[in-house]
Write a protein that holds these residues in place. Sequence first.
Motif, short mmCIF file in Angstrom:
data_model
loop_
_atom_site.label_atom_id
_atom_site.label_comp_id
_atom_site.label_asym_id
_atom_site.label_seq_id
_atom_site.Cartn_x
_atom_site.Cartn_y
_atom_site.Cartn_z
N UNK A 1 0.83 -1.21 0.00
CA UNK A 1 0.00 0.00 0.00
C UNK A 1 0.86 1.26 0.00
N UNK A 2 1.88 1.32 0.86
CA UNK A 2 2.65 2.57 0.96
C UNK A 2 3.46 2.84 -0.32
N UNK A 3 3.98 1.79 -0.95
CA UNK A 3 4.76 2.02 -2.18
C UNK A 3 3.86 2.49 -3.32
N UNK A 4 2.63 1.95 -3.42
CA UNK A 4 1.70 2.42 -4.46
C UNK A 4 1.20 3.83 -4.14
N UNK A 5 0.87 4.05 -2.87
CA UNK A 5 0.38 5.37 -2.45
C UNK A 5 1.37 6.46 -2.83
N UNK A 6 2.66 6.21 -2.58
CA UNK A 6 3.69 7.22 -2.86
C UNK A 6 3.75 7.55 -4.34
N UNK A 7 3.72 6.51 -5.20
CA UNK A 7 3.83 6.78 -6.64
C UNK A 7 2.53 7.38 -7.16
N UNK A 8 1.39 6.99 -6.57
CA UNK A 8 0.10 7.53 -7.02
C UNK A 8 0.01 9.02 -6.71
N UNK A 9 0.48 9.42 -5.52
CA UNK A 9 0.31 10.82 -5.12
C UNK A 9 1.44 11.70 -5.65
N UNK A 10 2.71 11.26 -5.48
CA UNK A 10 3.84 12.13 -5.89
C UNK A 10 4.80 11.39 -6.82
N UNK B 1 10.45 17.98 -0.98
CA UNK B 1 9.68 16.75 -0.76
C UNK B 1 10.55 15.55 -0.38
N UNK B 2 11.56 15.24 -1.22
CA UNK B 2 12.32 14.00 -1.03
C UNK B 2 13.10 13.99 0.28
N UNK B 3 13.67 15.14 0.65
CA UNK B 3 14.46 15.18 1.88
C UNK B 3 13.55 15.09 3.11
N UNK B 4 12.45 15.84 3.08
CA UNK B 4 11.52 15.82 4.22
C UNK B 4 10.90 14.42 4.38
N UNK B 5 10.67 13.75 3.26
CA UNK B 5 10.15 12.37 3.31
C UNK B 5 11.08 11.50 4.16
N UNK B 6 12.38 11.59 3.89
CA UNK B 6 13.34 10.75 4.61
C UNK B 6 13.44 11.16 6.08
N UNK B 7 13.38 12.46 6.37
CA UNK B 7 13.40 12.91 7.76
C UNK B 7 12.16 12.37 8.49
N UNK C 1 3.10 19.79 -0.74
CA UNK C 1 3.96 18.64 -0.97
C UNK C 1 4.76 18.27 0.27
N UNK C 2 5.17 19.29 1.02
CA UNK C 2 5.94 19.03 2.23
C UNK C 2 5.08 18.30 3.26
N UNK C 3 3.82 18.72 3.36
CA UNK C 3 2.89 18.07 4.27
C UNK C 3 2.71 16.60 3.88
N UNK C 4 2.55 16.35 2.57
CA UNK C 4 2.41 14.97 2.08
C UNK C 4 3.67 14.17 2.39
N UNK C 5 4.83 14.81 2.25
CA UNK C 5 6.10 14.14 2.54
C UNK C 5 6.14 13.67 3.99
N UNK C 6 5.66 14.52 4.90
CA UNK C 6 5.67 14.17 6.33
C UNK C 6 4.76 12.97 6.58
#
Lengths: 194, 186
Positions: A21-30, A89-95, B2-7
């Motif tokens: 679910x999380x891998x599909x959700x990520x590609x579907x949204x961003x 986006x990508x950096x905040x995702x990892x944080x 996008x930042x919110x979605x990233x979180x």
Amino acid sequence: MKKLLFQKQWGWRTSGIGLGIIFVLAVAIIKPIGVSTQFVILDGAIWNIFSNEIIVENSDTKSGYSSPNAYLNKSGGKYAKNAANLFNYSFIFVVAMVLGGFIANRLTPTKGGNEDLFAPPVWRNQFGASPFKRYFAVFLGGILALIGARLAGGCTSGHMMSGMMQTSLSGYLFAAGAFAAAVPVAILMYRKGK
Amino acid sequence: MNIFIAVILGSLFGFIMHKAGATNPQIIINMLRLKNLHLMKAILLGIGISNLALFLLLATGVVDPLHVSVKSSYVGVIIGGVLLGIGWAISGFCPGTGVIAIGSGRKDALPFILGGLVGAFIYMLVYEKLVGSILLDKLGGKTTLAVTGNENFPALFPDVPGIVVAGIIAIVFIIIAWMLPEGDNA
């Protein structure tokens, strides 16, 4: 729902469905999930603190940034731009992944067996309880893992999970290389088991 | 936005990986020793499900094919995979699980991340010398097996609908996930 939140470890079916679910959700949204590039971005940001020249604004490039370092300058200065602006986006995702791990562990904290947090039992059985030996090996492991991930252009998340989800040839090649090396190394290195 | 979605997505990813046991080096090392395939089954099931779901969403137009992002295939993908595999087996962490393990309170995650930053820095320094070497030589490029609908990524089976190829792959992965023995905890 409550069980999902407080169960210490999910069964393989729940885990697999969750991962799917999380891998599909990520590609579907961003876009597909990837992690290892952000090690370069953080390195670039740290380098940028100590040097005024490593990342410069440059209106001639696609990203608006350039770098004398060939890697940061790659793809129109894309990495240079993100290293100069960590709030992306990508950096905040990892944080945020750190936050996810924190919350998951907080709901069901590890009780007792604190030495397991320094080194897993399979390590201690083979190499003893000294945390420093473990830290040194893990540090070396980190160096190898990230040189490898950068040479490959992705890691287990980006190549193996996101890549194979999209049926990328590169995901299959990466997974083949990673398991072909990891399985014999793990078997030889941790012979005593447990 | 996008930042919110990233979180949200990043935390969710970290949460799920931790609950799946992927942040525990004991589980990773015993998976790689082929002693406990619990996580292997979860990963294979996860790839199978996401494969099927993604191509269903692409076929029905729910997901924009422009969101698909395929990495290039070149010699370094395999060699890099081998290096990562060695580091993964030694430490029990890969880049993603090491990051999450910082949050979940593992003491050995920090030296892994520090090593990772050093490794990434070494690669930044040597990259210029690798350009033009065999390591970066193309080995198929940005190819997928199934048609994604994104013209930037050629498919190996261009005449078969993407959902059929992806569906077959998904079913194979899910069957393997089901059939693999879970193994013991030793």
